[in-house]
Design an enzyme around this catalytic site. Structure first.
Site, PDB file in Angstrom:
ATOM      1  CE1 TYR A   1      -0.194  -1.466   4.511  1.00 25.04           C
ATOM      2  CE2 TYR A   1       0.799   0.514   4.487  1.00 25.04           C
ATOM      3  CZ  TYR A   1       0.621  -0.716   5.017  1.00 25.04           C
ATOM      4  OH  TYR A   1       1.162  -0.977   6.519  1.00 25.04           O
TER       5      TYR A   1
ATOM      6  CG  ASP B   1      -7.624   5.455  12.964  1.00 23.31           C
ATOM      7  OD1 ASP B   1      -7.379   4.199  12.613  1.00 23.31           O
ATOM      8  OD2 ASP B   1      -7.219   6.081  13.854  1.00 23.31           O
TER       9      ASP B   1
ATOM     10  CE  LYS C   1      -9.968   5.652  16.619  1.00 20.50           C
ATOM     11  NZ  LYS C   1      -8.683   5.904  16.375  1.00 20.50           N
TER      12      LYS C   1
ATOM     13  CE1 TYR D   1      -0.929  -8.960  12.145  1.00 24.14           C
ATOM     14  CE2 TYR D   1      -2.676  -7.655  11.361  1.00 24.14           C
ATOM     15  CZ  TYR D   1      -1.442  -7.800  11.476  1.00 24.14           C
ATOM     16  OH  TYR D   1      -0.754  -6.600  11.889  1.00 24.14           O
ATOM     17  CG  HIS D   2      -7.258  -7.963  11.622  1.00 17.83           C
ATOM     18  ND1 HIS D   2      -7.210  -9.305  10.799  1.00 17.83           N
ATOM     19  CD2 HIS D   2      -6.849  -7.003  11.040  1.00 17.83           C
ATOM     20  CE1 HIS D   2      -6.855  -8.545   9.495  1.00 17.83           C
ATOM     21  NE2 HIS D   2      -6.642  -7.504   9.573  1.00 17.83           N
TER      22      HIS D   2
ATOM     23  CG  HIS E   1      -5.480   2.044  13.983  1.00 17.16           C
ATOM     24  ND1 HIS E   1      -5.611   2.437  12.836  1.00 17.16           N
ATOM     25  CD2 HIS E   1      -4.344   0.829  14.030  1.00 17.16           C
ATOM     26  CE1 HIS E   1      -4.601   1.633  12.019  1.00 17.16           C
ATOM     27  NE2 HIS E   1      -4.131   0.648  12.624  1.00 17.16           N
TER      28      HIS E   1
HETATM   29  C1  B12 Z   1      -2.639  -2.822  16.226  1.00 18.33           C
HETATM   30  C2  B12 Z   1      -2.524  -2.081  14.978  1.00 18.33           C
HETATM   31  C3  B12 Z   1      -3.879  -2.428  14.057  1.00 18.33           C
HETATM   32  C4  B12 Z   1      -4.764  -3.276  14.711  1.00 18.33           C
HETATM   33  C5  B12 Z   1      -5.828  -2.161  15.259  1.00 18.33           C
HETATM   34  C6  B12 Z   1      -6.762  -2.964  16.447  1.00 18.33           C
HETATM   35  C7  B12 Z   1      -7.449  -2.124  17.034  1.00 18.33           C
HETATM   36  N1  B12 Z   1      -8.839  -2.344  17.177  1.00 18.33           N
HETATM   37  O1  B12 Z   1      -7.020  -1.020  17.534  1.00 18.33           O
HETATM   38  C8  B12 Z   1      -5.454  -3.669  13.077  1.00 18.33           C
HETATM   39  C9  B12 Z   1      -4.676  -5.035  12.977  1.00 18.33           C
HETATM   40  C10 B12 Z   1      -6.856  -3.898  12.997  1.00 18.33           C
HETATM   41  C11 B12 Z   1      -4.775  -2.825  12.215  1.00 18.33           C
HETATM   42  C12 B12 Z   1      -5.287  -2.424  11.035  1.00 18.33           C
HETATM   43  C13 B12 Z   1      -4.889  -1.558  10.342  1.00 18.33           C
HETATM   44  N2  B12 Z   1      -3.598  -0.810  10.258  1.00 18.33           N
HETATM   45 CO1  B12 Z   1      -2.710  -0.636  11.739  1.00 18.33          CO
HETATM   46  N3  B12 Z   1      -1.533  -0.812  13.309  1.00 18.33           N
HETATM   47  C14 B12 Z   1      -1.426  -1.456  14.627  1.00 18.33           C
HETATM   48  C15 B12 Z   1      -0.032  -1.072  15.226  1.00 18.33           C
HETATM   49  C16 B12 Z   1       0.648  -2.310  15.081  1.00 18.33           C
HETATM   50  C17 B12 Z   1      -0.327  -0.778  16.683  1.00 18.33           C
HETATM   51  C18 B12 Z   1      -1.454   0.189  17.125  1.00 18.33           C
HETATM   52  C19 B12 Z   1      -1.801   0.109  18.710  1.00 18.33           C
HETATM   53  O2  B12 Z   1      -2.935  -0.440  18.918  1.00 18.33           O
HETATM   54  N4  B12 Z   1      -1.165   0.402  19.709  1.00 18.33           N
HETATM   55  C20 B12 Z   1      -1.421  -0.065  21.104  1.00 18.33           C
HETATM   56  C21 B12 Z   1      -1.856   1.242  21.569  1.00 18.33           C
HETATM   57  C22 B12 Z   1      -2.226   1.060  22.973  1.00 18.33           C
HETATM   58  O3  B12 Z   1      -1.115   2.325  21.423  1.00 18.33           O
HETATM   59  P1  B12 Z   1      -1.554   3.884  20.513  1.00 18.33           P
HETATM   60  O4  B12 Z   1      -2.830   3.580  20.069  1.00 18.33           O
HETATM   61  O5  B12 Z   1      -0.457   4.351  19.851  1.00 18.33           O
HETATM   62  O6  B12 Z   1      -1.794   4.565  21.826  1.00 18.33           O
HETATM   63  C23 B12 Z   1      -0.778   5.062  22.825  1.00 18.33           C
HETATM   64  C24 B12 Z   1      -0.251   6.497  22.420  1.00 18.33           C
HETATM   65  O7  B12 Z   1      -0.357   6.586  20.895  1.00 18.33           O
HETATM   66  C25 B12 Z   1      -1.178   7.156  23.072  1.00 18.33           C
HETATM   67  N5  B12 Z   1      -2.507   7.684  22.660  1.00 18.33           N
HETATM   68  C26 B12 Z   1      -3.224   7.144  21.478  1.00 18.33           C
HETATM   69  N6  B12 Z   1      -4.513   7.826  21.416  1.00 18.33           N
HETATM   70  C27 B12 Z   1      -4.781   8.472  22.402  1.00 18.33           C
HETATM   71  C28 B12 Z   1      -5.784   9.562  22.678  1.00 18.33           C
HETATM   72  C29 B12 Z   1      -5.464  10.034  23.956  1.00 18.33           C
HETATM   73  C30 B12 Z   1      -6.823  10.871  24.503  1.00 18.33           C
HETATM   74  C31 B12 Z   1      -4.464   9.885  24.712  1.00 18.33           C
HETATM   75  C32 B12 Z   1      -4.308  11.023  25.843  1.00 18.33           C
HETATM   76  C33 B12 Z   1      -3.323   9.358  24.153  1.00 18.33           C
HETATM   77  C34 B12 Z   1      -3.449   8.504  23.148  1.00 18.33           C
HETATM   78  O8  B12 Z   1      -1.466   6.663  24.088  1.00 18.33           O
HETATM   79  C35 B12 Z   1      -1.564   5.405  24.244  1.00 18.33           C
HETATM   80  C36 B12 Z   1      -0.836   4.686  25.245  1.00 18.33           C
HETATM   81  O9  B12 Z   1       0.389   4.388  25.230  1.00 18.33           O
HETATM   82  C37 B12 Z   1       0.292   0.380  14.641  1.00 18.33           C
HETATM   83  C38 B12 Z   1       1.780   0.568  14.584  1.00 18.33           C
HETATM   84  C39 B12 Z   1       2.174   0.685  15.757  1.00 18.33           C
HETATM   85  N7  B12 Z   1       3.215  -0.240  16.334  1.00 18.33           N
HETATM   86  O10 B12 Z   1       1.830   1.757  16.641  1.00 18.33           O
HETATM   87  C40 B12 Z   1      -0.138  -0.047  13.264  1.00 18.33           C
HETATM   88  C41 B12 Z   1      -0.736   1.338  12.210  1.00 18.33           C
HETATM   89  C42 B12 Z   1      -1.220   2.293  13.146  1.00 18.33           C
HETATM   90  N8  B12 Z   1      -1.565   0.599  11.309  1.00 18.33           N
HETATM   91  C43 B12 Z   1      -1.489   1.235   9.948  1.00 18.33           C
HETATM   92  C44 B12 Z   1      -2.410   0.677   8.765  1.00 18.33           C
HETATM   93  C45 B12 Z   1      -1.901   1.421   7.731  1.00 18.33           C
HETATM   94  C46 B12 Z   1      -3.303  -0.063   8.986  1.00 18.33           C
HETATM   95  C47 B12 Z   1      -4.135  -0.601   7.879  1.00 18.33           C
HETATM   96  C48 B12 Z   1      -4.808   0.418   7.058  1.00 18.33           C
HETATM   97  C49 B12 Z   1      -3.761  -1.818   7.312  1.00 18.33           C
HETATM   98  C50 B12 Z   1      -4.460  -2.259   6.026  1.00 18.33           C
HETATM   99  N9  B12 Z   1      -4.145  -1.652   4.874  1.00 18.33           N
HETATM  100  O11 B12 Z   1      -5.280  -2.934   6.167  1.00 18.33           O
HETATM  101  C51 B12 Z   1      -5.406  -1.099   8.917  1.00 18.33           C
HETATM  102  C52 B12 Z   1      -6.408   0.015   8.824  1.00 18.33           C
HETATM  103  C53 B12 Z   1      -7.686  -0.443   9.811  1.00 18.33           C
HETATM  104  C54 B12 Z   1      -8.561   0.949   9.807  1.00 18.33           C
HETATM  105  N10 B12 Z   1      -9.940   0.622  10.110  1.00 18.33           N
HETATM  106  O12 B12 Z   1      -8.182   1.965  10.295  1.00 18.33           O
HETATM  107  C55 B12 Z   1      -0.357   2.057  10.043  1.00 18.33           C
HETATM  108  C56 B12 Z   1      -0.669   3.645   9.907  1.00 18.33           C
HETATM  109  C57 B12 Z   1       0.113   4.430   8.948  1.00 18.33           C
HETATM  110  C58 B12 Z   1       0.067   5.899   9.229  1.00 18.33           C
HETATM  111  N11 B12 Z   1      -0.533   6.549  10.064  1.00 18.33           N
HETATM  112  O13 B12 Z   1       0.314   6.531   8.001  1.00 18.33           O
HETATM  113  C59 B12 Z   1       0.414   1.911  11.268  1.00 18.33           C
HETATM  114  C60 B12 Z   1       1.281   2.967  11.495  1.00 18.33           C
HETATM  115  C61 B12 Z   1       1.461   0.646  10.828  1.00 18.33           C
HETATM  116  C62 B12 Z   1       2.351   1.170   9.844  1.00 18.33           C
HETATM  117  N12 B12 Z   1       3.513   1.428   9.953  1.00 18.33           N
HETATM  118  O14 B12 Z   1       2.044   0.984   8.723  1.00 18.33           O
HETATM  119  N13 B12 Z   1      -3.794  -2.082  12.728  1.00 18.33           N
END
Ligand code: B12
Ligand SMILES: Nc1nc2c(ncn2[C@@H]2O[C@H](COP(=O)(O)OP(=O)(O)OP(=O)(O)O)[C@@H](O)[C@H]2O)c(=O)[nH]1
Ligand SMILES: [Mg+2]
Lengths: 328, 648
Positions: free
Chosen positions: B4, B524, B520, B158-159, B526
């Site tokens: 992609y 998105d 949200k 996976y998801h 996520h």
């Molecule tokens: C898990 C994940 C998924 C899961 C999501 C499950 C779910 N229900 O959340 C699944 C497998 C479904 C998924 C799908 C996709 N994903 Co994804 N995913 C990830 C991944 C690996 C981790 C995200 C995560 O959940 N982290 C754990 C949580 C707890 O952390 P977090 O959200 O970052 O939150 C922390 C902070 O950011 C912050 N925070 C976040 N939100 C908020 C809000 C507030 C108020 C506050 C205070 C703090 C805060 O605090 C949190 C605590 O630590 C990331 C990469 C990564 N390692 O970060 C890619 C990523 C986000 N995904 C990506 C992509 C491209 C996709 C898909 C489009 C892939 C595809 N073609 O199918 C799909 C799209 C799905 C959709 N409908 O949008 C990309 C986005 C690229 C971009 N931004 O340009 C990433 C970055 C991976 C990559 N490098 O390509 N994904």
């Protein structure tokens, strides 16, 4: 609007705006009402005075509806369908959704809202979530006052609450019509009804009609229980809230019919008096009640006051009375 | 290999495909953007900021023609990451084949098409569960005869792991989903066709860092799948009973801190699915080292591809029969997982099967993820570079001008909006109306298959949003459960205790409990981060409003005002923050909400700075894994805002 901004707003002005059906004033008014500080109480009194029957020149026209029932029965989903229907009929709706509070942290996840679909641009719908607070059961005082504040500005003011313990009775106190919502195959409500633990509601709703047979059975069981209790007239409405919804028109009709049949001034008067008592009790506790000579005595005292007084004025009267009694 | 990256228009993607085909590749992998995946046209309000972002935008057969221009479809094996709108995208694909003179019965490929995991984790659903399952069943029943080499569904575990699932949950929920699908299809195909249908079902699984247990998981799954086929469905042909699966290895555990370490994690995870020949994956996709930073560039993807190539060509991995056969440890692990999974599948059945158990399963996932997050925060689960060995040399990998990631041109959206408007103006409108009316009739009648009408609409030139729009009208819309309400409270520790006192003090000063809106915006899906933030805010003693994913900026602003919240927290990971966050800020201002806004997600440093300039108070990224600390920060922010407003 944030608490800070709302605090800058003049509470009497907010009350006046609500009286004039300016629904945009509702969120800020609710911020004032939810403020439990002494200053907040004072401001709430000023606000409510503007929407009292005296100020309105009668009772507010809204239909006050309580929606209660066991957790997960389908109350919020039902409201989603109902709100949609009411809006189609051109009626404005305020929903006060009460969610349980975590005993450990005091925090709450206010989840009902997510289930009530609505157009965010439509100013004819207001949804406000509040936490039940850590007191078991029971409606939080702000919800009672909120009902009164919103009543002049909306066609319907709905309170959704989890129907366990005290809250069922509380909802009954503050609303015109109570709908108890049950899902198929949940025997508790039936047992409570039969055993007389639960009062017969104004309308009984059986949800999840799409599940078919179990929903039909639940409806039959409830109807026969009602007959056994001699409440033949209580409507039992079967609904499905998942698309395509069904039974919603029947429910709208049943609610309207109940509203048309009650003695509105008496119902509202009772609601204001019981709200005042609940608020007084929340502030002053059992000791305060004792100072009034007990619950029965307090109710008798309230009955002697002018019917057009609003809840806040009634609380004031109770407080005065309590300090007199205490001093004397 | 994910393709992609960057190729966000049909034309650019086509050029990439052709280059790859020239190099000898016979497989196409199509990733669609979120509007296409959720059934909205590029000019829909909900598509704002998302067009062409994480994949290609396909609004009608013209886009599909451009995407596949000059590609011999009869020779391709095409995999499409598409679910809610799978029937539509397959129809567009077939239509392009047809119009290029190809016999569509020879087409080969896979549509992901597993809707349950969309409700549970991935978020690109469009219709309620019941009708969604019917669409899947229709598609399977249609393709099994008309496009027999097509894999109409790929059941995804996976998801689930990416949303926090334990190995047992991953197995149990995926197999329960398979069961729900098969039960439904059984009613739509003949008895003799059914074993073939069973044989066409493939899986898409995860492999995490505990790679020994993960390998055992695959052995367990493969055995349970056979069991299900034999016992429940009476399939006994060995060919059909094989557990066929592809893999993408775990990305949730890949870190923002010291991102180079991720390569080592990826290698180990790849071993989980390759070590034992009996359950070796058929296809492997590996994420890149910069997973937690943003989209991978071609070089980053190449590095991941090399991992596979080195494993396959330099090591002796592929030379032996199954190396775990007869291993007591491995068999024991697999048996344990099977036992757990059987028990959990029984619970799902008690809820009435996977479709009815969506609420239950979602709650379980949020709960498992809550535990995982808390273990890492407390240091019980070690993550090198994140909660141990955190001091490091600066990484040269991120030193370049692009910060080590790929960015998408925002012009793509504008161009695609204009293009779809042009398309609608130039097509035969009457033909489209007629085809959509036919589609509506088919959708309303349960006994009809929607595929023929869908194909007719594709040929007539209907758009993705129109196809989905008709079905939304018939089937209704749906908002998946958030799963947060059932999450248990975290055990008290000192930090949390202090935080609660702080919240109580501030609430006292405010006159009512501190109230936060977690929002949200956009398409998105996520949700992990938002869910964990919402649950922790509750555990910190706040009142929390969280309405789930896929909200318009105007809805978020209206909610903030109606609910009288003290702070708004927005979460965006899909890359649309640059468009959507300023829009939420604007809507909030217009609605008269004077509240501080914090943002979290995948926000590159340069963007974070821009957002702060636009009025965002704080930005959090994956490196901020200590939720209690984030909460403390937010409470301070509310307190500051409150006292500033009080003295102003
Ligand atoms: C898990 C994940 C998924 C899961 C999501 C499950 C779910 N229900 O959340 C699944 C497998 C479904 C998924 C799908 C996709 N994903 Co994804 N995913 C990830 C991944 C690996 C981790 C995200 C995560 O959940 N982290 C754990 C949580 C707890 O952390 P977090 O959200 O970052 O939150 C922390 C902070 O950011 C912050 N925070 C976040 N939100 C908020 C809000 C507030 C108020 C506050 C205070 C703090 C805060 O605090 C949190 C605590 O630590 C990331 C990469 C990564 N390692 O970060 C890619 C990523 C986000 N995904 C990506 C992509 C491209 C996709 C898909 C489009 C892939 C595809 N073609 O199918 C799909 C799209 C799905 C959709 N409908 O949008 C990309 C986005 C690229 C971009 N931004 O340009 C990433 C970055 C991976 C990559 N490098 O390509 N994904
Ligand atoms: N099949 C079916 N499911 C329904 C119906 N109404 C609600 N549900 C489901 O029942 C569950 C609970 O629905 P809610 O509307 O949240 O119930 P509630 O009574 O408001 O729940 P609480 O506020 O938590 O007490 C959800 O999974 C809904 O999808 C219905 O008419 N049919
Ligand atoms: Mg509810």
């Amino acid at each position: 609007m944030s608490a800070a901004r709302a605090a800058a707003g003049d509470p009497a002005e907010l009350g006046r705006r609500l009286r004039e059906c300016d629904r945009g004033a509702a969120p800020a008014a609710l911020n004032v009402i939810e403020d439990r500080s002494a200053r907040g109480r004072e401001r709430t009194r000023k606000l409510l005075a503007e929407v009292s029957p005296a100020a309105l020149g009668g009772e507010a026209g809204a239909h006050l509806v309580g929606v209660t029932g066991p957790p997960g029965a389908g109350k919020s989903s039902l409201l989603s369908a109902l709100v949609g229907r009411w809006r189609e009929l051109g009626r404005t709706v305020a929903v006060l959704a009460v969610d349980p509070t975590s005993r450990r942290s005091g925090g709450s996840l206010l989840g009902d809202r997510a289930r009530i679909e609505h157009d965010p641009r439509d100013d004819g719908v207001l949804i406000r979530s509040t936490a039940a607070g850590t007191r078991m059961g029971g409606l939080a005082p702000p919800t009672r006052e909120a009902v009164q504040a919103l009543a002049p500005a909306f066609d319907l003011v709905v309170v959704e609450t989890v129907g366990v313990g005290q809250s069922e009775t509380d909802v009954e106190e503050v609303t015109d019509t109570v709908a108890v919502v049950v899902q198929p195959a949940s025997g508790d409500t039936l047992q409570f009804l039969k055993a007389g633990i639960m009062e017969v509601p104004d309308v009984l709703v059986v949800t999840k009609a799409d599940l078919g047979e179990p929903a039909l059975r639940a409806r039959r069981d409830l109807e026969s229980a009602l007959r056994a209790l001699g409440s033949r007239d209580t409507p039992v409405v079967s609904v499905s809230s998942v698309p395509p919804p069904s039974g919603i028109d029947d429910l709208v009709e049943a609610l309207d019919a109940h509203r048309a049949a009650i003695d509105l001034p008496a119902t509202r008067l009772r609601a204001r008096r019981l709200t005042a008592l609940a608020d007084f009790l929340a502030e002053r506790g059992e000791a305060g009640l004792r100072a009034l000579g007990g619950r029965r005595e307090a109710e008798r005292f309230l009955d002697s006051l002018h019917p057009a007084l609003d809840a806040a004025a009634l609380v004031g009267a109770l407080e005065e009375r309590a300090s007199e009694e205490g001093g004397g | 290999m994910r393709t992609y990256a960057g190729h966000s228009t049909a034309k650019e993607s086509n050029e990439l495909y052709r280059r790859n085909i020239e190099k000898g590749q016979t497989g196409l992998s199509i990733a669609f953007d979120l509007p296409t995946q959720t059934g909205y046209d590029p000019d829909d309000e909900l598509a704002r900021g998302e067009v062409g972002k994480v994949g290609v935008s396909i609004a009608h057969k013209g886009d599909m023609h451009t995407l596949l221009d000059g590609i011999p479809l009869q020779e391709m094996n095409t995999s499409m990451t598409i679910n809610a709108t799978a029937a539509w995208l397959l129809a567009l694909y077939m239509t392009v084949g047809e119009e290029n003179g190809i016999d569509t019965s020879v087409l080969q490929g896979t549509t992901q098409n597993d809707i349950i995991k969309e409700f549970l984790s991935r978020g690109t659903y469009a219709f309620p569960p019941g009708p969604s399952m019917r669409l899947i069943a229709d598609m399977i029943a249609y393709t099994v005869d008309e496009v027999p080499k097509w894999n109409p569904i790929n059941i995804c575990s996976y998801h689930l792991q990416e949303a926090g699932a334990t190995p047992v949950q991953e197995i149990a929920y995926a197999l329960s989903t398979a069961r729900a699908v098969l039960d439904q299809v059984r009613e739509r195909v003949t008895e003799e066709t059914f074993p073939r249908v069973f044989g066409r079902i493939s899986f898409f699984v995860n492999a995490g860092i505990r790679f020994i247990e993960e390998h055992a998981k695959l052995r367990a799954m493969s055995q349970l799948w056979r069991e299900l086929g034999r016992e429940r469905y009476g399939v006994d042909d060995q060919r059909y009973l094989r557990f066929r699966y592809g893999v993408q290895v775990n990305s949730l555990g890949l870190t923002e801190q010291q991102p180079e370490n991720n390569v080592i994690r990826i290698v180990l995870e790849a071993l989980a699915v390759t070590l034992g020949r009996n359950v070796r994956a058929r296809a492997i996709q590996l994420p890149a080292w910069n997973e937690a930073l943003g989209l991978p560039r071609p070089w980053d993807q190449q590095w991941s591809l090399r991992i596979q190539q080195i494993l396959a060509l330099e090591t002796d991995l592929l030379e032996y029969p199954d190396i775990f056969e007869g291993s007591k440890v491995m068999d024991g692990l697999a048996a344990e997982l099977m036992e757990g999974a059987r028990a959990e599948m029984a619970v799902v059945e008690e809820h009435g099967g996977a479709v009815k158990a969506v609420d239950y399963m979602k709650t379980q996932l949020v709960e498992s993820h809550r535990e995982r997050v808390a273990r890492i925060e407390r240091g019980e689960q070690k993550v090198v570079g994140q909660n141990v060995y955190t001091t490091a040399e600066p990484s040269p990998l991120q030193a370049g001008e692009d910060g080590g990631i790929l960015t998408v041109d925002p012009e793509v959206e504008r161009a695609q909006v204009e293009a779809v408007e042009r398309w609608r103006a130039e097509r035969d409108e009457a033909a489209v109306r007629a085809a959509l009316a036919e589609l509506r009739a088919a959708a309303e009648n349960e006994s009809l298959n929607v595929m023929p009408a869908t194909l007719a609409a594709a040929r007539a030139g209907a758009t993705t949003g129109e196809w989905a729009g008709v079905l939304r009208e018939v089937f209704g819309e749906y908002r998946a459960p958030t799963g947060v309400e059932g999450a248990a409270a975290i055990p008290d520790d000192e930090a949390l205790h202090e935080l609660r006192e702080k919240v109580d003090r501030l609430s006292e000063a405010l006159g009512r409990r501190v109230k936060i809106l977690v929002g949200k915006p956009g398409l998105d899906g996520h949700s992990n981060g938002a869910e964990q933030i919402a649950v922790r805010a509750r555990d910190a003693g706040m009142d929390v409003v969280y309405e789930g994913i896929r909200l318009t900026p105007s809805r978020i602003a209206a909610t903030a005002v109606q609910e009288g919240v003290h702070v708004v927290g927005l979460s965006i990971l899909s890359g649309s923050h640059r468009e959507l966050i300023p829009e939420v800020l604007r809507e909030l201002r217009e609605a008269g909400a004077d509240v501080p806004v914090v943002v979290g997600g995948i926000i590159p440093p340069a963007d974070a700075e821009r957002l702060m300039q636009a009025g965002v108070a704080r930005v959090y990224t994956p490196k901020d894994f200590e939720l209690t600390r984030i909460m403390g920060d937010i409470v301070d922010l509310v307190a500051e805002h409150h006292s500033a407003a009080a003295t102003a």
